[in-house]
Motif scaffolding. Sequence first.
Motif, PDB file in Angstrom:
ATOM      1  N   CYS A 201       0.764  -1.073   0.002  1.00  0.00           N
ATOM      2  CA  CYS A 201       0.050   0.106  -0.125  1.00  0.00           C
ATOM      3  C   CYS A 201       0.735   1.397   0.141  1.00  0.00           C
ATOM      4  CB  CYS A 201      -0.997   0.080   1.093  1.00  0.00           C
ATOM      5  SG  CYS A 201      -2.363  -0.983   1.020  1.00  0.00           S
ATOM      6  N   GLN A 202       1.955   1.107   0.866  1.00  0.00           N
ATOM      7  CA  GLN A 202       2.889   2.302   0.545  1.00  0.00           C
ATOM      8  C   GLN A 202       3.257   2.629  -0.639  1.00  0.00           C
ATOM      9  OE1 GLN A 202       6.396   1.812   3.165  1.00  0.00           O
ATOM     10  NE2 GLN A 202       7.407   3.703   2.393  1.00  0.00           N
ATOM     11  N   TYR A 203       3.788   1.510  -1.460  1.00  0.00           N
ATOM     12  CA  TYR A 203       4.260   1.587  -2.704  1.00  0.00           C
ATOM     13  C   TYR A 203       3.316   2.226  -3.545  1.00  0.00           C
ATOM     14  CZ  TYR A 203       7.977  -1.506  -1.014  1.00  0.00           C
ATOM     15  OH  TYR A 203       8.842  -2.203  -0.303  1.00  0.00           O
ATOM     16  N   LEU A 204       1.946   1.868  -3.417  1.00  0.00           N
ATOM     17  CA  LEU A 204       0.730   2.174  -4.218  1.00  0.00           C
ATOM     18  C   LEU A 204       0.275   3.387  -4.074  1.00  0.00           C
ATOM     19  CD1 LEU A 204      -0.957  -1.457  -4.959  1.00  0.00           C
ATOM     20  CD2 LEU A 204       0.621  -0.309  -6.421  1.00  0.00           C
ATOM     21  N   GLY A 205       0.763   4.065  -3.038  1.00  0.00           N
ATOM     22  CA  GLY A 205      -0.170   5.259  -2.679  1.00  0.00           C
ATOM     23  C   GLY A 205      -1.481   5.044  -2.041  1.00  0.00           C
ATOM     24  N   LEU A 206      -1.513   4.094  -1.165  1.00  0.00           N
ATOM     25  CA  LEU A 206      -2.955   3.646  -0.834  1.00  0.00           C
ATOM     26  C   LEU A 206      -3.130   3.872   0.714  1.00  0.00           C
ATOM     27  CD1 LEU A 206      -3.825   0.478  -2.643  1.00  0.00           C
ATOM     28  CD2 LEU A 206      -4.294   2.850  -3.346  1.00  0.00           C
ATOM     29  N   HIS A 207      -3.946   4.063   1.169  1.00  0.00           N
ATOM     30  CA  HIS A 207      -4.056   4.295   2.901  1.00  0.00           C
ATOM     31  C   HIS A 207      -4.483   2.831   3.399  1.00  0.00           C
ATOM     32  CE1 HIS A 207      -5.177   5.543   6.776  1.00  0.00           C
ATOM     33  NE2 HIS A 207      -6.329   5.168   6.485  1.00  0.00           N
ATOM     34  N   LEU A 208      -3.976   2.344   4.137  1.00  0.00           N
ATOM     35  CA  LEU A 208      -4.173   0.989   4.711  1.00  0.00           C
ATOM     36  C   LEU A 208      -4.797   1.254   6.130  1.00  0.00           C
ATOM     37  CD1 LEU A 208      -4.310  -2.147   4.536  1.00  0.00           C
ATOM     38  CD2 LEU A 208      -1.872  -2.144   5.485  1.00  0.00           C
ATOM     39  N   GLU A 209      -5.855   0.812   6.470  1.00  0.00           N
ATOM     40  CA  GLU A 209      -6.613   1.000   7.816  1.00  0.00           C
ATOM     41  C   GLU A 209      -6.538  -0.335   8.546  1.00  0.00           C
ATOM     42  OE1 GLU A 209      -8.406   3.281  10.624  1.00  0.00           O
ATOM     43  OE2 GLU A 209      -7.887   4.106   8.844  1.00  0.00           O
ATOM     44  N   GLY A 210      -5.846  -0.422   9.411  1.00  0.00           N
ATOM     45  CA  GLY A 210      -6.032  -1.661  10.425  1.00  0.00           C
ATOM     46  C   GLY A 210      -7.281  -1.641  11.282  1.00  0.00           C
ATOM     47  N   VAL A 211      -8.198  -2.739  11.053  1.00  0.00           N
ATOM     48  CA  VAL A 211      -9.441  -2.650  11.726  1.00  0.00           C
ATOM     49  C   VAL A 211      -9.270  -3.805  12.975  1.00  0.00           C
ATOM     50  CG1 VAL A 211     -12.099  -3.130  11.335  1.00  0.00           C
ATOM     51  CG2 VAL A 211     -10.466  -2.206   9.465  1.00  0.00           C
ATOM     52  N   ALA A 212      -9.973  -3.386  14.034  1.00  0.00           N
ATOM     53  CA  ALA A 212     -10.000  -4.195  15.188  1.00  0.00           C
ATOM     54  C   ALA A 212     -10.559  -5.537  15.027  1.00  0.00           C
ATOM     55  CB  ALA A 212     -10.778  -3.339  16.229  1.00  0.00           C
ATOM     56  N   ILE A 213      -9.902  -6.360  15.780  1.00  0.00           N
ATOM     57  CA  ILE A 213     -10.365  -8.011  15.629  1.00  0.00           C
ATOM     58  C   ILE A 213     -10.581  -8.419  16.808  1.00  0.00           C
ATOM     59  CG2 ILE A 213      -8.739  -8.115  13.581  1.00  0.00           C
ATOM     60  CD1 ILE A 213      -6.669  -9.434  15.147  1.00  0.00           C
ATOM     61  N   ASP A 214     -11.014  -9.646  17.210  1.00  0.00           N
ATOM     62  CA  ASP A 214     -11.155 -10.410  18.194  1.00  0.00           C
ATOM     63  C   ASP A 214     -10.620 -11.925  17.709  1.00  0.00           C
ATOM     64  OD1 ASP A 214     -13.308 -11.782  16.764  1.00  0.00           O
ATOM     65  OD2 ASP A 214     -15.004 -11.071  18.063  1.00  0.00           O
ATOM     66  N   ASP A 215     -11.068 -12.967  18.363  1.00  0.00           N
ATOM     67  CA  ASP A 215     -10.497 -14.170  18.219  1.00  0.00           C
ATOM     68  C   ASP A 215     -11.008 -14.697  16.960  1.00  0.00           C
ATOM     69  OD1 ASP A 215      -9.316 -14.187  20.347  1.00  0.00           O
ATOM     70  OD2 ASP A 215     -10.602 -15.644  21.770  1.00  0.00           O
ATOM     71  N   GLN A 216     -12.166 -14.298  16.072  1.00  0.00           N
ATOM     72  CA  GLN A 216     -12.506 -14.734  14.864  1.00  0.00           C
ATOM     73  C   GLN A 216     -12.219 -13.934  13.679  1.00  0.00           C
ATOM     74  OE1 GLN A 216     -16.582 -16.234  14.101  1.00  0.00           O
ATOM     75  NE2 GLN A 216     -17.038 -15.978  16.227  1.00  0.00           N
ATOM     76  N   GLY A 217     -11.828 -12.754  14.040  1.00  0.00           N
ATOM     77  CA  GLY A 217     -11.105 -11.899  13.166  1.00  0.00           C
ATOM     78  C   GLY A 217     -11.879 -10.532  13.063  1.00  0.00           C
ATOM     79  N   MET A 218     -11.958  -9.754  12.044  1.00  0.00           N
ATOM     80  CA  MET A 218     -12.453  -8.365  11.930  1.00  0.00           C
ATOM     81  C   MET A 218     -13.936  -8.176  12.411  1.00  0.00           C
ATOM     82  SD  MET A 218     -12.730  -5.908   8.773  1.00  0.00           S
ATOM     83  CE  MET A 218     -11.108  -5.758   8.175  1.00  0.00           C
ATOM     84  N   LEU A 219     -13.960  -7.191  13.446  1.00  0.00           N
ATOM     85  CA  LEU A 219     -15.240  -6.916  13.808  1.00  0.00           C
ATOM     86  C   LEU A 219     -16.108  -6.042  13.094  1.00  0.00           C
ATOM     87  CD1 LEU A 219     -13.826  -6.031  17.703  1.00  0.00           C
ATOM     88  CD2 LEU A 219     -14.975  -7.773  16.983  1.00  0.00           C
TER      89      LEU A 219
END
Length: 461
Positions: A201-219
Motif C-alpha cells: 500500500c505504501q508503494y501504491l500510494g494507498l491508505h491502509l486502515e487496520g481494523v480491530a479484531i477478536d478471536d474470529q477476525g475483523m469486527l
Amino acid sequence: MTNWSPDPTLISRPAYLSLAEQFARAIEDGRLAVGTRLPPHRRLADDLSLSVQTVSRAYEELIRRGLVSGEVGRGSFVLGPGGEARPPYLPERPGETIDLSILKPVVGKSQLDAMRKGFSWLAENVTASAALSFRPNSVLPMHRAMAADWLARGGVPVEAANITITGGATAAISSAIMGTVPPGAGLATEALTHHTLMPLCQYLGLHLEGVAIDDQGMLPAALDDVARKGLIRAVFLQPNVINPLAALMGAQRRAELIEVARRHDLAIIENDILNRLVMDAPPPIAALAPERTLYICGFTKITVPGLRIAYLAVPSRYATAVANRYLVTNWMPAPPLVELLSHWLDDGTATALIAAQREALVGRHLIARSLLPEVGLRSHPQSLHLWLRLPETWQEEGFVAHARARGVAVAPGQAFRATDKGRRESVRVSLGSTSEDELRRGLSCISAILGEEPEVLLPTI
C-alpha cells in the motif's frame, strides 16, 4: 553516531509514535545520514526519561516503515528514505539456524517425488502453446475452465472468463488491490494481516486502515466505523486460518461483514490460500457475496512450494480491471506450471498432496502442544503456524534476538500489524519449514526462553 538527538520537549502521546516521527523527519531531511547507528535503547531511554519499552517500540515502528534496520549484536542503523523493510522471515538460511520464520508447508520425499513425476509428464506432454507462446489468451482458456471447475467444487461458482491465473498468491493480492482501490483511496484489513500489505500500500500510494479484531477476525462494527469515513474502497480478509492468529472465522461473522460491505459498497478481497486444506471452514465469503468478492485460491502452501500458481476469481464488474493490472505487472504465469497444475487437478495428485499435508500437520501440532505452554498459544489443526503471545516481561524485538542468538529464527508480530492499537507482544512460529527433529529442537529453545527473564544481548567482539 551523529550530533542530532530527539527533543524530549516535543514528545507527545503516544510517546513511541511521537519519538518515531522525530527520527523519521530527521532521516528524511538528512540530519541522520544513511548508515548512522542509532543510540542503544537503554541509553536513549535514560536521556529522554522514557521507558526502554517505549524506545524499543519507536525503533520497531521505524523498522516497519523501512527507515531503519535492526541487526542482532550490532544495533539499529539508518536505511534512509525509500529504504526497504525487511521481510519477517530470513531471506536465506545461514549456518545451523533452525528457520521457523518462513511459512511453508510440510515437505519431504513424497512431495519431491510428485514434482519430479510431474516434470517427467510435462517433458512428454507440454503443448506448443505452453512452451512457445507469449500470448496469455492463446494459452490459458482450457486452464481457466479447469480452474472454474475446481473452484465450483470448493463452493465458489464463477465464470471461467472471470478467472485470472496468477503466479502465486502475492501476485493475485497485488492485482486484486490495484483492480479495486484507486490511488489515494483506502483499503481496510484486519489489525493483524498479511505482511506484504503494509509495503504494498505504501508503494501504491494507498491508505491502509487496520481494523480491530477478536478471536474470529475483523469486527463488523469496527469496519462500519472505518467505512463511514468514506475513504475505504475494499476490505482484505483472511478468514480461513492463514491469518497470523490462525483463526477460523465463523459463518455468522462472515455474514455480518458482508452486510457492512454491501451497505458501503466495498469490494471484498478474500485470501483463501489454504482452501481445501481446512476441514471445518464455513462456506467462502465469495459464495455468500459473489457480486463483490475477489477470491484467491492458492496451491503453493497446500501442495508443493515450487507450484507457484493461484487462481483469482472476480465479479464481472472488476474482471477487466484486475486482468489488466495483472497483465501490466506480471504479463502471465509460467505456462508449464499452469499445465502441471491442471494435470494434477485432473489426475487427483493435487487432492492427494493436500490430504498428505493435512495428515503431516497433525504430527507437527502434537509436537508443538507437547513442548510449548498453552497460555498465549493460538493455532488450528490445519494451520501451518502458531501465534505465540509473549509473557509481559518480553518484547518482540528482544525475544526474536534471543532466539536467533541461540540458532532459532521466528517472525516478529510487528511484521503483521496494520495498526498498533490493541498491541500484544507476539511472534509467529512456522511448523512446516523444517524437519520434525529440528522443529522439536527449535520449539524446545523457544519454550526455554519463554521461562527466562529478559536480558540485553551484549555485542560480541
